[in-house]
Structures are given as C-alpha cells and as structure tokens.
Enzyme design. Structure first.
Site, PDB file in Angstrom:
ATOM      1  N   GLU A 139      14.559  13.581   1.614  1.00  0.00           N
ATOM      2  CA  GLU A 139      15.116  12.654   0.626  1.00  0.00           C
ATOM      3  C   GLU A 139      16.631  12.855   0.478  1.00  0.00           C
ATOM      4  O   GLU A 139      17.387  11.898   0.339  1.00  0.00           O
ATOM      5  CB  GLU A 139      14.436  12.854  -0.728  1.00  0.00           C
ATOM      6  CG  GLU A 139      12.992  12.390  -0.727  1.00  0.00           C
ATOM      7  CD  GLU A 139      12.277  12.797  -2.005  1.00  0.00           C
ATOM      8  OE1 GLU A 139      12.069  11.944  -2.868  1.00  0.00           O
ATOM      9  OE2 GLU A 139      11.941  13.988  -2.146  1.00  0.00           O
ATOM     10  N   LYS A 172       2.157  18.309  -6.827  1.00  0.00           N
ATOM     11  CA  LYS A 172       3.220  17.730  -6.020  1.00  0.00           C
ATOM     12  C   LYS A 172       3.786  18.674  -4.968  1.00  0.00           C
ATOM     13  O   LYS A 172       3.993  19.851  -5.216  1.00  0.00           O
ATOM     14  CB  LYS A 172       4.384  17.268  -6.916  1.00  0.00           C
ATOM     15  CG  LYS A 172       4.055  16.135  -7.850  1.00  0.00           C
ATOM     16  CD  LYS A 172       3.778  14.816  -7.145  1.00  0.00           C
ATOM     17  CE  LYS A 172       5.022  14.240  -6.551  1.00  0.00           C
ATOM     18  NZ  LYS A 172       5.889  13.663  -7.581  1.00  0.00           N
ATOM     19  N   SER A 199       6.998  20.175  -8.256  1.00  0.00           N
ATOM     20  CA  SER A 199       7.419  19.492  -9.469  1.00  0.00           C
ATOM     21  C   SER A 199       7.283  20.463 -10.634  1.00  0.00           C
ATOM     22  O   SER A 199       6.392  21.302 -10.649  1.00  0.00           O
ATOM     23  CB  SER A 199       6.539  18.272  -9.692  1.00  0.00           C
ATOM     24  OG  SER A 199       6.483  17.941 -11.055  1.00  0.00           O
ATOM     25  N   HIS A 251       7.941  -4.846  10.262  1.00  0.00           N
ATOM     26  CA  HIS A 251       7.815  -5.332   8.878  1.00  0.00           C
ATOM     27  C   HIS A 251       6.930  -4.398   8.050  1.00  0.00           C
ATOM     28  O   HIS A 251       6.306  -4.837   7.089  1.00  0.00           O
ATOM     29  CB  HIS A 251       7.233  -6.749   8.828  1.00  0.00           C
ATOM     30  CG  HIS A 251       7.905  -7.715   9.751  1.00  0.00           C
ATOM     31  ND1 HIS A 251       8.895  -8.578   9.347  1.00  0.00           N
ATOM     32  CD2 HIS A 251       7.748  -7.918  11.086  1.00  0.00           C
ATOM     33  CE1 HIS A 251       9.299  -9.288  10.386  1.00  0.00           C
ATOM     34  NE2 HIS A 251       8.626  -8.902  11.458  1.00  0.00           N
TER      35      HIS A 251
END
Ligand code: ARG
Length: 458
Positions: free
Chosen positions: A290, A283, A277, A156
């Site tokens: 992804e 970043k 970025s 969880h």
C-alpha cells in the site's frame, strides 16, 4: 557571521530571510560531491597556472580533512552560510587561512551546483539500476517457478482468458527493463561536465575543462555555458523515469493487494512484510504494498513540482532553481525504498495455485469455443454471438461451461463435436496462444529462458 558575499552590503541579513533562503539543511546531501569537485577544480587551477603546486597541496589537504569530518558526522553545518558550497568554503578558510579563499577562483555556485547534482545523479542512477536489476531477477525467479500455474487474466477487472502466472510476472519484468533503459539513457545526458561555465558566460581563466571532466569521470563537457547553468532538464527526466517506475510499482502493488484479499485468495503475503490492526485481531494488512502504491503520488508530485519551477524562468540561473533539490532527493529516497520493498514481497509471495486454477475455467474459456467454430468456417462475428448465447443460456440454467452436454451445444450449432470438450481445460486454452509473446507453455518457457540469460541467472 560575515557572508562570503558581504562586500557590497551594509545591513545584516534579516533572520527570516536567512531561514527562508538557506538550503544547507538539505543540500548537505551533496557534500561529498562538492568536495570531490573542489579537488578537481583545484587541480585544474594548478594546471592553468593559477595556483602553485604548494598552494594546491595545502588546499586539497584542508578539503580532505573537512571530508573526513563530514563522513564521520562531526562537521558543523551553519545555516547563516546558506548552502553546502559556502559552508565548505568558509570552513576551508577557517582551517587553512586566506589561501582557502583561492578555491572559488574561476567558478560560480551556478556551475558548481549543477556539477554536484550531475555527480550525485550519476551515482544514484547506478544504485537505482542495481535495485531494478535485483527486482527483475526476483520476478524472473518467480516466473521460473510458476510456468505451470494457470489463472485468469483480467481485463476491466473481469475474468478474461487463462494465462500462465509466469507470463504475468514476466510482464512486469519487461516494464522494469524499460524503466532501466530510461534511467541509463538519462545517465548518458547527465554525464556532462558543467563546471567551467562560470556564472553564465564562461570563465576568464584558462581552465582545461576536458582535464576536469577526466578527473571527475564525466564523459563529455557541456558545450554551452548558458545551457549548463540555466537548465535542469537532466533532473526533470530523471524524475520522470522515477515517476514512471513508480507507476509500474503501483500497478503491481494493486494487483498483489487484491490478489491477497480473501475475496481473491490468490496469494499469501509473508507475515514479516505485513502489519496488524490495533483494533481488529483478524487483520493482516499489506502495508508495504500500500505504501509503495501511495508513495507513487510523491514521485509524480516531485516531477510536476520541478517542471513547474522551471517553466517561465528567464535565462539563466535564478534562485528558483534551488527548489530542484528537495524533489530530487525525495524521489531518490522514495524510489529506492519502494524497489527494495517490492523485491522483498516478490521473494516472499506464496501462490495459492488451486484457487487461481479454479477461477480460470468456465466462461474464461468461451473465447476459444467461439474460435472453435471459426476454425470450422463460421465468421468470427457470428461465432462470437453463438458463444455469447451459450453463456446467457448457462447463466440462466445456473450451470458452468464444463457441465454443458454435446446435445445442448448442438442446439446452438450443428458444428460442435466431441472434441470441443478438450477446450474445457484452462491450461489447454492457455497453450493455444502460441504466437510470439503469448501465454502458451512453450512460449512462456522460452521467454523465461531468455529472461534468465539476460539477467545472468544461468
Ligand atoms: N544554493 C544554490 C542552489 O541550490 C546554489 C547556487 C546559488 N547561486 C546563486 N547565485 N545564488 O541553487
């Protein structure tokens, strides 16, 4: 341009229709398979006495010169000729004259196209199985280097119990092994010759299909010409195997993405696999992971797309079946890219062991405190309740489990003694899970050895 099938037509094809129905823009992917099967078909025709030795020699020579041009990127594909099959046949006639028109004897594009697809699929499954093996090996190596790294396992997405990181890596190695088995199983069913089924009913020339199968390296000959031309089950199951492998890759990506976040701080991804970025200088984005996660959507989509195309088709061949190719090619390309990307990530990961370890203590150890009482005769349900009250008490006091005293523990149960403190080390708790397939050091070391042997790493 005149179509190979123009005999019964009195009008030129509408230009829109030409564009709408063509498949050569994508099925040229099957060109080398098509030529391979053309050559096998010519040999079979010769054996059946349909072509003379000299005729076959000339046709094969023509086909080989076409193959060379395709391989060298010189071949001119024509949309007006619809698909890869008619492009190659028309060019053969162009090169060797009328004799080229004998190539399509005893054959239909309906058995031709599935033969190409089966050849293509076998080749691509071999290459996917190889990429899966390389990925599994990278996971086994990562496991070999992380037997002594302890981190919390999550259920969880809440800290659950301490595990050895090697155990985690091996869990995905196990999944990719199952995926590999699925691909190999799919290979077995794709490995049947469909050529010789004709348009639907079989062929009225005495073709020795077992001979053709041998020439093309097929293990068996399809036993029913209707099934052979109507069905694409072998592609659907391949797309399912791709979708499921994508699901595993996506879940692994998700873990690594959150583990690489500052909040978790469990991993550093190599710079060369990340991007920055354009606006936020700090970043470092895990784009490869992804995209692997994102591309799984296509793998699912391709499966659903084909299943939907197949559903409700009247037996046997219908042009709808041309829609099987783009999902197939797309899944092959997508999955291969994702497998390579994931292997590179696994090979380049840097693990922050201290950070993992420091999250593996405290309440992550509480199950074993409950089990401590169970070993002293307290029923599990009651022990669970006592351990839960200890957690509530410590939260209230703002303390960690490691900070509790024996006195405080005795308030919850008289059965606690000094030896309970041994349980306050994550690695000790991990090593209590000695059952087969569990996370104890002994068990994990054994499994790493088994995996290394199975992957040919020792
Ligand atoms: N391009 C077609 C396909 O991919 C080849 C088979 C066409 N057969 C036919 N009877 N029109 O399905």
């Amino acid at each position: 341009m005149e179509k190979p099938w123009s005999g019964r037509f009195s009008e030129e094809t509408d230009e829109f229709v030409e564009e709408f129905t063509e498949s050569v823009s994508f099925d040229k992917e099957l060109a080398l398979e098509d030529i391979k099967q053309d050559i096998a078909h010519v040999r079979t025709l010769q054996r059946a006495g349909v072509l003379s030795k000299e005729e076959s020699r000339k046709i094969i020579e023509g086909l080989e010169s076409i193959r060379k041009d395709i391989e060298e990127g010189r071949f001119k594909w024509r949309r007006e000729l619809e698909d890869v099959h008619m492009n190659i046949e028309a060019e053969l006639i162009n090169r060797i004259g009328d004799l080229g028109g004998k190539l399509h004897t005893g054959r239909s594009r309906n058995d031709q196209v599935t033969t190409d697809e089966r050849l293509y699929l076998k080749k691509e499954i071999e290459s996917i199985v190889q990429l899966l093996k390389e990925l599994r090996r990278s996971l086994v190596k990562a496991a070999g280097n992380s037997v002594d790294v302890v981190l919390p396992a999550y259920t969880h997405l809440q800290r659950a119990q301490p595990i050895r990181l090697a155990h985690y890596f091996l869990s995905f190695r196990e999944a990719f092994l199952k995926d590999t088995e699925r691909f190999l199983d799919c290979y077995r069913r794709a490995d049947e010759l469909t050529l010789g089924s004709g348009a639907v009913a079989g062929v009225d020339f005495p073709l020795d299909r077992h001979y053709t199968a041998e020439l093309l390296g097929f293990n068996r000959v399809v036993r029913n010409s209707i099934y052979a031309t109507a069905d694409r089950d072998f592609i659907a199951e391949f797309l399912f195997a791709c979708a499921l492998t994508g699901m595993h890759l996506s879940r692994l990506s998700e873990d690594l993405i959150i583990w690489a976040s500052e909040e978790f701080g469990y991993l550093d991804l190599p710079d060369k696999l990340c991007t920055g970025s354009s606006i936020m200088p700090q970043k470092k984005n895990p784009d490869v992971l992804e995209l692997i996660r994102g591309k799984t959507g296509r793998l699912y989509g391709n499966l659903v797309s084909l299943l939907t195309t197949l559903k409700g088709l009247p037996t046997a061949y219908n042009r709808d079946l041309q829609e099987d190719k783009e999902p197939l090619f797309d899944s092959v390309r997508t999955l291969k890219g994702s497998l390579i990307g994931m292997r590179k990530v696994i090979e380049g990961l840097k693990v922050r062991e201290h950070r993992m370890y420091s999250n593996a203590g405290n309440f992550v150890l509480i199950t074993d405190v409950a089990n401590y009482l169970v070993q002293k005769g307290v029923p599990f349900r009651k022990a669970h309740h006592i351990a839960g009250s200890i957690v509530a008490y410590l939260i209230e006091k703002g303390k960690r489990l490691e900070e509790i005293s024996l006195e405080e523990l005795k308030n919850f149960s008289e059965l606690f003694e000094e030896d309970v403190f041994e349980l306050f080390k994550p690695e000790v708790v991990a090593d209590r899970r000695r059952t087969y397939g569990g996370t104890s050091k002994e068990s994990v070391l054994g499994m790493v050895e088994v995996a290394k042997r199975e992957e040919g790493l020792v």
